[in-house]
Write a protein that holds these residues in place. Structure first.
Motif, PDB file in Angstrom:
ATOM      1  N   GLY A  69       0.816  -1.201   0.000  1.00  0.00           N
ATOM      2  CA  GLY A  69       0.000   0.000   0.000  1.00  0.00           C
ATOM      3  C   GLY A  69       0.853   1.256   0.000  1.00  0.00           C
ATOM      4  O   GLY A  69       1.927   1.295  -0.580  1.00  0.00           O
ATOM      5  N   ASP A  70       0.355   2.293   0.671  1.00  0.00           N
ATOM      6  CA  ASP A  70       1.059   3.571   0.700  1.00  0.00           C
ATOM      7  C   ASP A  70       2.442   3.477   1.323  1.00  0.00           C
ATOM      8  O   ASP A  70       3.316   4.283   1.017  1.00  0.00           O
ATOM      9  N   GLY A  80      -6.809   8.541  -8.169  1.00  0.00           N
ATOM     10  CA  GLY A  80      -7.695   7.692  -7.371  1.00  0.00           C
ATOM     11  C   GLY A  80      -7.268   6.239  -7.341  1.00  0.00           C
ATOM     12  O   GLY A  80      -8.111   5.355  -7.309  1.00  0.00           O
ATOM     13  N   GLN A  81      -5.969   5.972  -7.324  1.00  0.00           N
ATOM     14  CA  GLN A  81      -5.488   4.602  -7.403  1.00  0.00           C
ATOM     15  C   GLN A  81      -4.883   4.061  -6.115  1.00  0.00           C
ATOM     16  O   GLN A  81      -4.559   2.892  -6.036  1.00  0.00           O
ATOM     17  N   GLY A  82      -4.700   4.884  -5.098  1.00  0.00           N
ATOM     18  CA  GLY A  82      -4.040   4.435  -3.871  1.00  0.00           C
ATOM     19  C   GLY A  82      -4.721   3.243  -3.227  1.00  0.00           C
ATOM     20  O   GLY A  82      -4.090   2.214  -2.946  1.00  0.00           O
ATOM     21  N   ASP A  89      -2.363  -5.223  -3.700  1.00  0.00           N
ATOM     22  CA  ASP A  89      -1.198  -5.672  -2.932  1.00  0.00           C
ATOM     23  C   ASP A  89      -1.590  -6.788  -1.971  1.00  0.00           C
ATOM     24  O   ASP A  89      -0.866  -7.775  -1.818  1.00  0.00           O
ATOM     25  N   GLY A  90      -2.724  -6.619  -1.299  1.00  0.00           N
ATOM     26  CA  GLY A  90      -3.168  -7.644  -0.352  1.00  0.00           C
ATOM     27  C   GLY A  90      -3.415  -8.982  -1.025  1.00  0.00           C
ATOM     28  O   GLY A  90      -3.008 -10.034  -0.508  1.00  0.00           O
ATOM     29  N   ALA A 125       2.587  -1.144  -9.516  1.00  0.00           N
ATOM     30  CA  ALA A 125       2.259   0.161  -8.942  1.00  0.00           C
ATOM     31  C   ALA A 125       3.028   1.300  -9.599  1.00  0.00           C
ATOM     32  O   ALA A 125       2.556   2.435  -9.603  1.00  0.00           O
ATOM     33  N   ARG A 126       4.181   1.005 -10.152  1.00  0.00           N
ATOM     34  CA  ARG A 126       5.018   2.057 -10.762  1.00  0.00           C
ATOM     35  C   ARG A 126       4.233   2.864 -11.811  1.00  0.00           C
ATOM     36  O   ARG A 126       4.288   4.078 -11.840  1.00  0.00           O
TER      37      ARG A 126
END
Length: 168
Positions: A69-70, A80-82, A89-90, A125-126
């Motif tokens: 995550g963050d 709006g992707q965080g 990720d989970g 995520a990149r």
């Protein structure tokens, strides 16, 4: 135009002292989270990007700790992707842990399972971190802040497109 009810009343009833704001900060995508086991693995195929990104502090190779995550890939809120990336990720972490040796039938160490998770997570995520950074830059550009009858993003894109066609 005007806002629909109850928006005007809510705005009127809100004290100026109750309104806060804060800057949104961004940082480059990490190149890797774990210490390489050799010099050749220093960036693990996820090396720094154009723009001078530097590898972040790293975790030990065989640690039982990871980030997601963050904590692993913070991004400004302009795409709006965080939360979406944290959810992905989970799922990816659960799949990686399923392949790890404590499950009984797998032959992957916990460190290797976490390393595989991190490499996949950071690569995925990149793109979102870059897109969020690009959107923040666009939405806060002078072109986007100019008065217009369209959205800030549309105003900025139109102005930049006009400039690029007249420069050609």
């Amino acid at each position: 135009g005007s806002w629909h009810e109850p928006i005007p009343q809510l705005l009127q009833d809100t004290a100026a002292a109750d309104i806060t704001g804060y800057p949104a900060y961004d940082r480059p995508c990490p190149a890797a989270l774990r210490q390489p086991t050799s010099a050749g693995e220093a960036l693990g195929g996820l090396g720094g990007e154009a723009g001078g990104e530097v590898p972040p502090p790293t975790l030990a190779t065989e640690t039982r700790v990871t980030l997601l995550g963050d904590a692993a890939h913070p991004m400004s809120p302009f795409k709006g992707q965080g939360a979406n990336q944290a959810l992905l990720d989970g799922i990816a972490l659960a799949r990686a842990l399923r392949s790890h040796e404590l499950r009984g039938d797998a032959h992957v160490s916990l460190g290797a399972a976490l390393s595989m998770f991190e490499a996949d997570m950071l690569e995925r995520a990149r793109r979102k971190v870059r897109a969020s950074r690009d959107a923040a830059e666009l939405l806060h550009s002078p072109e986007a802040m100019a008065k217009s009858n369209s959205t800030r993003a549309r105003s900025a894109r139109d102005k930049r497109q006009l400039e690029s066609t007249t420069a050609a």
